[in-house]
Design a protein around this motif. Structure first.
Motif: not given
Length: 222
Positions: A120-140
């Motif tokens: 579950h921890l590995a999934l959190i890290i994968e989703r944060a780095t590949n699904r969620y954080f890239p969206v906010y980085e791109k928006a900024l």
């Protein structure tokens, strides 16, 4: 004069923590009445305080509000943290739903153990780095502003900072590939009301430990 909002929840983060963050960022003082045993929850049930027999519950402006999303939307609107028009509100909603999804995964981590917890921890890290954080980085990057929506502090910024800090507790340095989010974290952390909330002794709650999780399981029969 209306009294301070009163928050009813366990003495930990859970779904109430984002409410604490939003009120603190708005500079609103609040009181907390903790649910520390099963009987405390049963009392709220019996006196009709919980519309759907669930917490979080917040007493504010003469209402006993339940459902986390409804509570947060009301506070964001009341304290001018919800955009200037429907389009900005829609963007705030989308960004908040993304961070809510990520934080929901993190909230469930202490409920796992052994190999399941590691997966579950590995999934959190994968989703944060590949699904969620890239969206906010791109928006900024795309709009070049300091904030996510309307170049003004909003609920979306506050929620994102909370999510960033929670994710960093799972993996320090997780923002290494996201320079704009690193700068965003620094800016939002230094908003005076938020900076105060991040100081020791505030009403911000620590990460859940085994003792807290055991008590939550006992209170809610999970």
């Amino acid at each position: 004069m209306a009294g301070k909002p009163k928050l009813h929840y366990t003495k930990g983060r859970g779904r109430m923590e984002s409410v604490r963050w939003l009120l603190a960022a708005a500079g609103v003082e609040f009181e907390e009445e903790f649910i520390e045993k099963k009987e405390d929850l049963e009392k709220l049930w019996s006196d009709g305080s919980l519309l759907f027999q669930q917490v979080p519950m917040v007493e504010i402006d003469g209402m006993k509000m339940v459902q986390t999303r409804a509570i947060l939307s009301y506070i964001a609107g009341k304290y001018n943290l919800y955009g200037k028009d429907l389009k900005e509100r829609a963007w705030i909603d989308m960004y908040v739903e993304g961070t809510t999804d990520l934080m929901g995964m993190i909230m469930h981590l202490p409920l796992h153990s052994g190999d399941t917890k590691e997966k579950h921890l590995a999934l959190i890290i994968e989703r944060a780095t590949n699904r969620y954080f890239p969206v906010y980085e791109k928006a900024l990057k795309d709009h070049g502003h300091d904030y996510l929506v309307g170049n003004k502090l909003s609920w979306a910024d506050i929620h994102l900072l909370e999510a960033i800090l929670m994710t960093e507790e799972c993996k320090p340095g997780i923002l290494s590939a996201f320079p704009l989010l690193q700068a965003f974290k620094g800016r939002i952390s230094n908003v005076p009301t938020i900076k105060k909330f991040l100081q020791p002794g505030s009403q911000r709650k620590p990460p859940p430990d085994d003792k807290y999780i055991a008590n939550v399981r006992k209170i809610f029969n999970v």
